[in-house]
Each structure stands twice: as structure tokens, then as C-alpha cells.
Motif scaffolding. Structure first.
Motif, PDB file in Angstrom:
ATOM      1  N   THR A  34      41.871   6.165  28.100  1.00 35.83           N
ATOM      2  CA  THR A  34      41.938   6.623  29.506  1.00 35.83           C
ATOM      3  C   THR A  34      42.307   8.140  29.588  1.00 35.83           C
ATOM      4  N   ASP A  44      43.741  -1.208  33.861  1.00 34.74           N
ATOM      5  CA  ASP A  44      44.148  -1.491  32.196  1.00 34.74           C
ATOM      6  C   ASP A  44      45.697  -2.504  32.557  1.00 34.74           C
ATOM      7  N   ARG A  89      49.413  -3.071  29.834  1.00 31.44           N
ATOM      8  CA  ARG A  89      50.886  -2.182  29.576  1.00 31.44           C
ATOM      9  C   ARG A  89      51.079  -1.487  30.646  1.00 31.44           C
ATOM     10  N   GLN A 129      50.358   6.546  31.988  1.00 24.88           N
ATOM     11  CA  GLN A 129      49.459   7.548  31.405  1.00 24.88           C
ATOM     12  C   GLN A 129      48.057   8.269  32.435  1.00 24.88           C
ATOM     13  N   ASP A 165      39.490   3.151  34.783  1.00 26.00           N
ATOM     14  CA  ASP A 165      39.899   2.389  33.106  1.00 26.00           C
ATOM     15  C   ASP A 165      40.229   1.859  33.701  1.00 26.00           C
TER      16      ASP A 165
HETATM   17 MG   LIG Z   1      44.435   3.380  28.246  1.00 27.32          MG
END
Ligand SMILES: [Mg+2]
Ligand SMILES: Nc1nc2c(ncn2[C@@H]2O[C@H](COP(=O)(O)OP(=O)(O)OP(=O)(O)O)[C@@H](O)[C@H]2O)c(=O)[nH]1
Length: 401
Positions: A215, A238, A241, A247, A290
Motif C-alpha cells: 500500500t 484489498d 480490512r 490507508q 493495491d
Molecule cells: Mg496494504
């Protein structure tokens, strides 16, 4: 007579009130009296009216009546307060990529001192006996250069030193520099492919084991592209989470890149698909995807990564699949690399955390393992601590100037 006087008084009062109203309503529209200390020179000199418009200079900021209206209670003669403006987060201007490795070189030298300088010290010994050659070999192996490349290098060094006879420090340095460069490889194309011909956007997917820096690297790469004048959409595939998408989005917001995200625990492949779709619709140059950190032992997760790739390729082939490896994990990284290479076609390697390990030799080992070049290296947690991998600068940092 009294009636006449009364009538005159009433007339005066009525006129006075009317006049006051007119003045009051005018004041509402007119500028406030200039503050005694700092007159606002950008404001028009008097109450604006239609005829003034043509005379307003074109390059002077024009202010509408609403803009100059006084806030409540402002008629006391205090300075005009600026109208509230919408909060737009200030965009950062990332550092250009050119010369980054030069800036980050000190970090590389510090961490890789044992390798380059260690080799130079050993080679400078007066008697290069078997023990010394063994020490040279150990130095290379400890730095994760790998068995095969280590043996090749030692063999070449032995031969060249023998031919050289007496050795000056300068000769040794340039000899070692040449041989290390050969090992790292100078004739490979290390550009990150983001500009396919006749198609937009370029599609880059970032893969790797959990915690390697995917990330962070995706965010840093977005900055690199923005610094080079490109527009970027980020795909947060992703979905394990929620924090992972946050993020990535934070990285994007800092440079004005839109992030496409899906529901938590949703299908990563569909987020990736949507990211490319939105990227196309928005007409951006590059879509960076990502992916989740996944354990190579979990075949289910690896299958999923394969699916992300297949689904994205319904739009267009991936231009670049970057495998992110944590340089501090050494040989373990090679095992990961092998597993990922079976599922997706890795086109470039990003070696992260080279600032925190003396094992820079992994550059050589991993390229050998996959037959794919290291394209970027991570040298810190800072937003601009990602550099294009340049063999010359890398080797120079190892052996010092
Ligand atoms: Mg990551
Ligand atoms: N020192 C250093 N730290 C780094 C570098 N690259 C990434 N990191 C740190 O490594 C940690 C993990 O980075 P992430 O980008 O979250 O890793 P990830 O691969 O996305 O992890 P998952 O999403 O859990 O799979 C963070 O604390 C980063 O700041 C680097 O080049 N040097």
C-alpha cells in the motif's frame, strides 16, 4: 396655524424616516467605510452600479455585492471579514523522481556499508590467500547475493586480481565496481510501464505478501506519477480490512488521486474492475491497483489474486505487475517471489526497506530467481522515499566514492 406647524413637523419626521431607510438600504449594499489602518484596495471605490462594470479593469479581481456585504454587526467600521470558503485539502507537490537515488544515497550507503566497503577492504589486503577469498564469499552470502552469483563474482574477481598483479586502491575500486555492475545488470529496461500505446489508462497491479509495503508503495508510486504530470486513479482491491482502503485513500487524497473502493469483505476482483472502469471514464493516465497481503501458503488467496488479474484483463492487459518484497526478509522473499510468479506474470520487483537492512545483495538474487528486474527501491517511510532503481547509483552507494 397650529395645524400648519403640526403638518410641517409631521412632514419633516416622515421625510427623515424615509431618508434614513434609503441610506440604510444603501449602506447594506455599499462598502463599509474603509478601516482606518488597512484600507482594502481591491474593493471598488464606491457603491457599485451598472455603469461601473465596464470600467473595472479585467485583471483586477472583481467582487460581487454578496462578497462585500457586511456580516451582521459589521457596520461598526471594523475590517471586512473574508467570506467562509469551502475547505479544500491542500494538495502536496511531490518531489520529482529524477535524482532521488542521489538524495537517498546516504541511506543506502549507511545500510549497505558492510557489503561494498567490506569487499574493498578485503580485496585491499596484501596477501589474498584462501581465507581472504572465503571471507569475501561470506560477505557476499551474508548480504543475500545468493550462492550462484557469489561464486561467479568471486571467480571473476580472482581472475582479474591475478591478471592485475599489484593493485592500487583506485584499480581495485573500479574493478569491483565493474563486476558488481555486471552482477546487478545494466542493460535491462527498468522503467515502470504505465503508458501503453494507443490506450488509456495504463494498468498497474501491486502484489506481495502482507506487510511488505504494497500500500505504501502504491501510494508513493501515485506521487511519482503525479510529480511527472500524470493523472491517477487508485483501486483499493484489498477488501479484507476497511483500514486498508482508508490507508490507500489517504495517500491518494494527498496528491488529488481518486480512490475506488468497495464494500468491506467484498470481491477484490470487482473493485479492481471498477477502478479501471472509472479510470477509463475519467480519462486518467494510470490506474494503480493495491491488493491484499496474502500468505503464499493459502492457495485460496493466491487463486483470488489470479482472479483479480483475469477480471481486470477483461478491460485490457495489465501493463505492469509489481511484486513488492521486503528486503529485510532475505531468502524468504525469494520463496514468496516464486509463488507469486506462478500465479501472476510479474514484470517488475519493488524492494522495500533497503534502508533497514545490510542485505542489499537480494537485488541480485531476486532478479536471478525471477528473471525480472528490480524497478523501484524503498528507502524509508517518507512519502517520497521511493526511488527508481539505478544500478550505477546503487553500486556507487555500496562502495562509496
Ligand atoms: Mg496494504
Ligand atoms: N523503513 C521502511 N519502511 C517501509 C518501506 N516501505 C514500507 N514501509 C513500512 O512498512 C509497513 C507496512 O507497509 P504497508 O504498505 O502497509 O504494507 P502492505 O504490504 O500494504 O501490508 P498489508 O496491507 O497488510 O498486506 C509500513 O509501516 C510502512 O511505512 C521502506 O522502504 N522503508
Amino acid at each position: 396655524m397650529e395645524t400648519v406647524i403640526l403638518a410641517v413637523v409631521i412632514a419633516v419626521v416622515v421625510l427623515g424616516v424615509l431618508g434614513g431607510l434609503v441610506v440604510g438600504s444603501r449602506r447594506k449594499k455599499s462598502l463599509p467605510p474603509p478601516p482606518p489602518t488597512a484600507p482594502d484596495i481591491t474593493a471598488p471605490p464606491a457603491e457599485p452600479h451598472v455603469g461601473d462594470e465596464a470600467e473595472t479593469p479585467r485583471d483586477e479581481p472583481r467582487r460581487t455585492i454578496e462578497e462585500v456585504d457586511l456580516p451582521d454587526g459589521g457596520s461598526t467600521g471594523t475590517a471586512v471579514e473574508e467570506p467562509p470558503v469551502l475547505e479544500v485539502p491542500e494538495l502536496e507537490i511531490p518531489e520529482p523522481t529524477e535524482g532521488r537515488l542521489v538524495r537517498l544515497r546516504a541511506r543506502l550507503s549507511r545500510s549497505q556499508n558492510a557489503l561494498g566497503k567490506g569487499l574493498l577492504t578485503l580485496l585491499s589486503r596484501e596477501h589474498l590467500d584462501e581465507d581472504t577469498w572465503e571471507e569475501i564469499e561470506d560477505t557476499l552470502l551474508t548480504a543475500d547475493v545468493g550462492v550462484q552469483p557469489t561464486q561467479e563474482l568471486v571467480e571473476r574477481l580472482r581472475e582479474r586480481v591475478r591478471v592485475l598483479g599489484t593493485r592500487t586502491p583506485e584499480e581495485l575500486r573500479s574493478l569491483l565496481r565493474e563486476e558488481l555492475l555486471k552482477l546487478v545488470g545494466t542493460d535491462v529496461d527498468r522503467t515502470v510501464k504505465t503508458e501503453p500505446e494507443e490506450r488509456k489508462p495504463g494498468i498497474v497491479m501491486v502484489v506481495g505478501v502482507n506487510g511488505t509495503g504494497k500500500t505504501t508503495t502504491t501510494g508513493k508510486l501515485a506521487r511519482v506519477l503525479v510529480a511527472d504530470g500524470r493523472t491517477v486513479v487508485l483501486g483499493a482491491a484489498d477488501t479484507f480490512r476497511a483500514a486498508a482502503a482508508d490507508q490507500l485513500q489517504t495517500w491518494g487524497e494527498r496528491v488529488g488521486a481518486h480512490t475506488v473502493r468497495g464494500p468491506e469483505a467484498g470481491d477484490p476482483a470487482s473493485v479492481a474492475f471498477d477502478a479501471v472502469k472509472e479510470g477509463k471514464e475519467m480519462g486518467v493516465d494510470v490506474v494503480l491497483i493495491d491488493t491484499a497481503g496474502r500468505l503464499h501458503t493459502k492457495t485460496g488467496l493466491m487463486d483470488e489474486l489470479g482472479k483479480v488479474k483475469r477480471v481486470v484483463e477483461k478491460h485490457a492487459p495489465l501493463d505492469e505487475v509489481l511484486l513488492v518484497l521486503d528486503a529485510t526478509t532475505g531468502q524468504n522473499g525469494l520463496v514468496q517471489a516464486r509463488v507469486f510468479a506462478e500465479v501472476v506474470n510479474i514484470t517488475g520487483i519493488v524492494l522495500t526497506k533497503l534502508d533497514g537492512t545490510a542485505k542489499g545483495g537480494i537485488v541480485v538474487a531476486v532478479q536471478r530467481e525471477l528473471g525480472v528486474p528490480v524497478k523501484l527501491i524503498g528507502l524509508g517511510e517518507g512519502a517520497d522515499d521511493l526511488a527508481p532503481f539505478e544500478p550505477e547509483a546503487f553500486v556507487d552507494a555500496l562502495i562509496g566514492d
